[in-house]
Write a protein that holds these residues in place. Structure first.
Motif, PDB file in Angstrom:
ATOM      1  N   THR A  84       0.838  -1.199   0.000  1.00 11.61           N
ATOM      2  CA  THR A  84       0.000   0.000   0.000  1.00 11.61           C
ATOM      3  C   THR A  84       0.874   1.251   0.000  1.00 11.61           C
ATOM      4  N   GLY A  85       1.935   1.228   0.805  1.00 17.86           N
ATOM      5  CA  GLY A  85       2.858   2.357   0.827  1.00 17.86           C
ATOM      6  C   GLY A  85       3.542   2.573  -0.509  1.00 17.86           C
ATOM      7  N   LEU A  86       3.929   1.485  -1.157  1.00 19.64           N
ATOM      8  CA  LEU A  86       4.538   1.576  -2.479  1.00 19.64           C
ATOM      9  C   LEU A  86       3.569   2.216  -3.465  1.00 19.64           C
ATOM     10  N   HIS A  87       2.328   1.763  -3.454  1.00 20.37           N
ATOM     11  CA  HIS A  87       1.309   2.292  -4.356  1.00 20.37           C
ATOM     12  C   HIS A  87       1.098   3.787  -4.107  1.00 20.37           C
ATOM     13  N   ALA A  88       1.004   4.171  -2.834  1.00 17.12           N
ATOM     14  CA  ALA A  88       0.810   5.581  -2.499  1.00 17.12           C
ATOM     15  C   ALA A  88       2.024   6.411  -2.918  1.00 17.12           C
ATOM     16  N   ALA A  89       3.226   5.871  -2.740  1.00 18.19           N
ATOM     17  CA  ALA A  89       4.443   6.595  -3.133  1.00 18.19           C
ATOM     18  C   ALA A  89       4.494   6.810  -4.639  1.00 18.19           C
ATOM     19  N   VAL A  90       4.079   5.799  -5.385  1.00 14.08           N
ATOM     20  CA  VAL A  90       4.066   5.932  -6.850  1.00 14.08           C
ATOM     21  C   VAL A  90       3.015   6.955  -7.261  1.00 14.08           C
ATOM     22  N   ALA A  91       1.824   6.889  -6.660  1.00 16.16           N
ATOM     23  CA  ALA A  91       0.766   7.857  -6.983  1.00 16.16           C
ATOM     24  C   ALA A  91       1.232   9.280  -6.652  1.00 16.16           C
ATOM     25  N   PHE A  92       1.856   9.439  -5.492  1.00 17.90           N
ATOM     26  CA  PHE A  92       2.386  10.748  -5.108  1.00 17.90           C
ATOM     27  C   PHE A  92       3.411  11.229  -6.129  1.00 17.90           C
ATOM     28  N   SER A  93       4.349  10.364  -6.475  1.00 16.64           N
ATOM     29  CA  SER A  93       5.432  10.745  -7.383  1.00 16.64           C
ATOM     30  C   SER A  93       4.912  11.151  -8.750  1.00 16.64           C
ATOM     31  N   VAL A  94       3.988  10.356  -9.285  1.00 19.30           N
ATOM     32  CA  VAL A  94       3.442  10.664 -10.614  1.00 19.30           C
ATOM     33  C   VAL A  94       2.708  12.000 -10.587  1.00 19.30           C
ATOM     34  N   MET A  95       1.909  12.237  -9.555  1.00 21.50           N
ATOM     35  CA  MET A  95       1.164  13.492  -9.501  1.00 21.50           C
ATOM     36  C   MET A  95       2.090  14.673  -9.198  1.00 21.50           C
ATOM     37  N   TYR A  96       3.117  14.424  -8.402  1.00 20.48           N
ATOM     38  CA  TYR A  96       4.092  15.495  -8.131  1.00 20.48           C
ATOM     39  C   TYR A  96       4.806  15.911  -9.420  1.00 20.48           C
ATOM     40  N   VAL A  97       5.212  14.924 -10.204  1.00 24.31           N
ATOM     41  CA  VAL A  97       5.884  15.229 -11.475  1.00 24.31           C
ATOM     42  C   VAL A  97       4.917  15.948 -12.417  1.00 24.31           C
ATOM     43  N   ALA A  98       3.654  15.544 -12.419  1.00 31.79           N
ATOM     44  CA  ALA A  98       2.675  16.144 -13.328  1.00 31.79           C
ATOM     45  C   ALA A  98       2.339  17.581 -12.937  1.00 31.79           C
ATOM     46  N   THR A  99       2.319  17.865 -11.623  1.00 32.88           N
ATOM     47  CA  THR A  99       1.868  19.186 -11.183  1.00 32.88           C
ATOM     48  C   THR A  99       2.975  20.056 -10.612  1.00 32.88           C
ATOM     49  N   GLY A 100       4.072  19.440 -10.152  1.00 37.05           N
ATOM     50  CA  GLY A 100       5.123  20.197  -9.481  1.00 37.05           C
ATOM     51  C   GLY A 100       4.753  20.572  -8.057  1.00 37.05           C
ATOM     52  N   SER A 101       3.661  20.006  -7.558  1.00 39.87           N
ATOM     53  CA  SER A 101       3.169  20.364  -6.230  1.00 39.87           C
ATOM     54  C   SER A 101       3.146  19.140  -5.315  1.00 39.87           C
ATOM     55  N   ALA A 102       3.858  19.255  -4.174  1.00 39.24           N
ATOM     56  CA  ALA A 102       3.832  18.163  -3.193  1.00 39.24           C
ATOM     57  C   ALA A 102       2.435  18.026  -2.593  1.00 39.24           C
ATOM     58  N   ALA A 103       1.736  19.137  -2.434  1.00 36.31           N
ATOM     59  CA  ALA A 103       0.378  19.083  -1.877  1.00 36.31           C
ATOM     60  C   ALA A 103      -0.552  18.303  -2.803  1.00 36.31           C
ATOM     61  N   MET A 104      -0.463  18.566  -4.087  1.00 39.42           N
ATOM     62  CA  MET A 104      -1.312  17.848  -5.047  1.00 39.42           C
ATOM     63  C   MET A 104      -0.927  16.375  -5.108  1.00 39.42           C
ATOM     64  N   GLY A 105       0.366  16.085  -5.025  1.00 36.75           N
ATOM     65  CA  GLY A 105       0.805  14.694  -4.983  1.00 36.75           C
ATOM     66  C   GLY A 105       0.257  13.982  -3.762  1.00 36.75           C
ATOM     67  N   GLY A 106       0.280  14.673  -2.620  1.00 39.51           N
ATOM     68  CA  GLY A 106      -0.254  14.097  -1.387  1.00 39.51           C
ATOM     69  C   GLY A 106      -1.748  13.866  -1.450  1.00 39.51           C
ATOM     70  N   ILE A 107      -2.450  14.818  -2.036  1.00 40.21           N
ATOM     71  CA  ILE A 107      -3.909  14.663  -2.176  1.00 40.21           C
ATOM     72  C   ILE A 107      -4.212  13.432  -3.026  1.00 40.21           C
ATOM     73  N   ALA A 108      -3.529  13.298  -4.142  1.00 41.51           N
ATOM     74  CA  ALA A 108      -3.763  12.152  -5.029  1.00 41.51           C
ATOM     75  C   ALA A 108      -3.397  10.844  -4.345  1.00 41.51           C
ATOM     76  N   ALA A 109      -2.268  10.826  -3.637  1.00 40.51           N
ATOM     77  CA  ALA A 109      -1.809   9.601  -2.969  1.00 40.51           C
ATOM     78  C   ALA A 109      -2.770   9.182  -1.867  1.00 40.51           C
ATOM     79  N   PHE A 110      -3.436  10.133  -1.251  1.00 43.46           N
ATOM     80  CA  PHE A 110      -4.391   9.819  -0.186  1.00 43.46           C
ATOM     81  C   PHE A 110      -5.780   9.506  -0.744  1.00 43.46           C
ATOM     82  N   LEU A 111      -6.268  10.340  -1.649  1.00 41.78           N
ATOM     83  CA  LEU A 111      -7.657  10.202  -2.112  1.00 41.78           C
ATOM     84  C   LEU A 111      -7.894   8.991  -3.005  1.00 41.78           C
ATOM     85  N   GLU A 112      -6.930   8.652  -3.846  1.00 41.98           N
ATOM     86  CA  GLU A 112      -7.161   7.531  -4.763  1.00 41.98           C
ATOM     87  C   GLU A 112      -7.435   6.228  -4.018  1.00 41.98           C
ATOM     88  N   PRO A 113      -6.612   5.835  -3.045  1.00 40.70           N
ATOM     89  CA  PRO A 113      -6.933   4.597  -2.314  1.00 40.70           C
ATOM     90  C   PRO A 113      -8.239   4.693  -1.527  1.00 40.70           C
TER      91      PRO A 113
END
Length: 138
Positions: free
Chosen positions: A79-108
Motif C-alpha cells: 500500500t505504501g509503495l502504491h501511495a508513493a508511486v501515486a504521489f510521485s506521478v502526480m508530483y511530477v505532473a503538477t510540481g506540487s507536493a500538496a497535489m501529490g499528497g492529495i492524489a496519494a491519499f484520495l485515490e486509495p
C-alpha cells in the motif's frame, strides 16, 4: 465469461477513479490520461521487486503467527509503495507536493469506498445470471 467482464469492469472503474482525481487535481485531460497510464505501469514494474524482497521475509517465518504478520506487513508495504508511486506521478505532473499528497491519499480512499459497491453490483448480476440459467434449465 461474466468473470472476464467483471475484471475488465474493475480495471475500468479503477482507472476512472484515478482519472477523475487526476483531472480534479491538474485540470488537464492530457496529464490525467498520462497519469492513469503511467502510474499502473510503474507499479507493475516495481511490484516484482517488492514481492521478491517480501518472499524472503515470508520464507523466514517460523510459525503461523509469524507468517500472518509477514503477510500483513507486506500488504502495508505494498500500500505504501502504491501511495508513493501515486504521489510521485502526480508530483511530477503538477510540481506540487500538496497535489501529490492529495492524489496519494484520495485515490486509495475512493477505491476502498467505490470498488466494494462495484463488486456487489457484479455479485447481483452473477446471481441473476445463475438464477436465469436455473430457470431456463428447469
Amino acid at each position: 465469461m461474466i468473470t472476464a467482464a467483471k475484471r475488465i469492469s474493475q480495471v475500468a472503474t479503477h482507472m476512472g477513479i484515478a482519472y477523475a482525481l487526476a483531472y480534479a487535481v491538474t485540470g488537464s485531460a492530457v496529464f490525467s490520461g498520462l497519469a492513469v497510464l503511467i502510474e499502473p505501469v510503474i507499479n507493475v514494474l516495481l511490484l516484482p521487486f517488492h514481492e521478491g524482497a517480501w518472499a524472503s521475509v515470508r520464507g523466514n517465518a517460523r510459525d503461523a503467527q509469524s507468517r500472518v504478520m509477514a503477510i500483513a506487513a507486506e500488504k502495508l508495504s505494498q500500500t505504501g509503495l502504491h501511495a508513493a508511486v501515486a504521489f510521485s506521478v502526480m508530483y511530477v505532473a503538477t510540481g506540487s507536493a500538496a497535489m501529490g499528497g492529495i492524489a496519494a491519499f484520495l485515490e486509495p480512499v475512493c477505491n476502498v469506498l467505490i470498488l466494494p459497491l462495484h463488486d456487489r453490483l457484479w455479485e447481483r448480476l452473477e446471481q441473476n445470471s445463475q438464477a436465469g440459467l436455473n430457470l431456463g434449465g428447469a
